[in-house]
Design an enzyme around this catalytic site. Structure first.
Site: not given
Length: 263
Positions: A139, A147, A205
């Protein structure tokens, strides 16, 4: 070296002295130094964390994850409500909305929710720590780290200089999306038996990408019309949003489209 250090101090002094005087006294706002230190410590954690956990068993954080995600849902819903209610009561325009730097109730209410949104980005750095402790190193992608780190810095500039105005649109949309996202994470943390109800991960998403498209349209319009809002801020948001669309679009392609082709 002395010249470079003098330049850094000069830039820091300029950033400190030319911000929004309403928000300067608030936590982490007056100087960029604490935020820069937080981001550096975050990047060190990303580098060192997996190495420290390499020969350790993953930590079961279920008892922490459920209340953490529930709290983040609550905070996101609160921020969405405050952005929406304050902009509505203030008759904000989606076409052009300058920052109201007065200390009257509604502009101060908007500035406060902008600060909470900035601070929520600091809290969300915990997401990465959770991945590291659970040894979910897959991950820790460039998208995730970039981000999380840049959102803290971006919103420091927002709360320091433009706490309101056009900034509300990004905060409002992102708070709505994150209320859905942390709901998903909270349900996933309950246990494997919940996974059959989480078929909508790919749609999450898509929701994030749709958010970026709306922000891009909103910012593009404000670059084309005369608006009393810092042009440099709109340009930065425009370029940053394009980069996020590329990163999230690539993530969607690799995570869902390519896997469907393989099946």
């Amino acid at each position: 070296m002395a010249s470079a250090w003098k330049t850094i101090l000069s830039v820091n002094q300029y950033l400190e002295d030319n911000g929004d005087k309403r928000t300067d006294p608030w936590l982490l706002v007056y100087s960029p130094i604490p935020v820069v230190v937080i981001i550096i410590m975050y990047l060190i954690m990303v580098w060192a964390g997996p190495r420290l956990m390499k020969h350790r068993d993953p930590i079961d954080l279920r008892k922490v994850l459920i209340p953490y995600n529930l709290a983040m849902v609550g905070l996101s819903v609160y921020m969405f409500h405050e952005f929406l209610a304050t902009s509505w009561l203030s008759n904000y325009s989606l076409r052009c909305q300058p920052v109201d730097y007065s200390d009257t109730p509604l502009p101060m209410r908007m500035a406060r929710v902008c600060w909470w949104f900035f601070f929520s980005k600091v809290i969300e750095l915990s997401d990465t720590l959770i991945f590291i402790l659970r040894k979910k190193n897959n991950q820790l992608t460039f998208l995730h780290v970039f981000h999380h780190a840049t959102m803290v810095l971006n919103w420091w500039f927002a709360i320091k200089y433009t706490a309101g105005g056009q900034s509300f649109f990004v905060g409002m949309l992102n708070s709505l999306v994150h209320s859905v996202m942390y709901t998903y994470y909270g349900l996933a943390a309950i246990g494997p038996h919940m996974h059959k109800y989480l078929w909508w991960k790919s749609y999450l998403t898509c929701l994030q990408l749709f958010q970026f498209v709306l922000v891009l349209i909103h910012t593009s319009y404000n670059l084309l019309v005369q608006c009393d809002f810092p042009v440099i801020t709109n340009v930065a948001v425009f370029l940053y949003t394009i980069f996020l669309i590329i990163l999230f679009g690539n993530f969607y392609r690799r995570s869902y489209l390519d896997k469907r082709k393989q099946k």
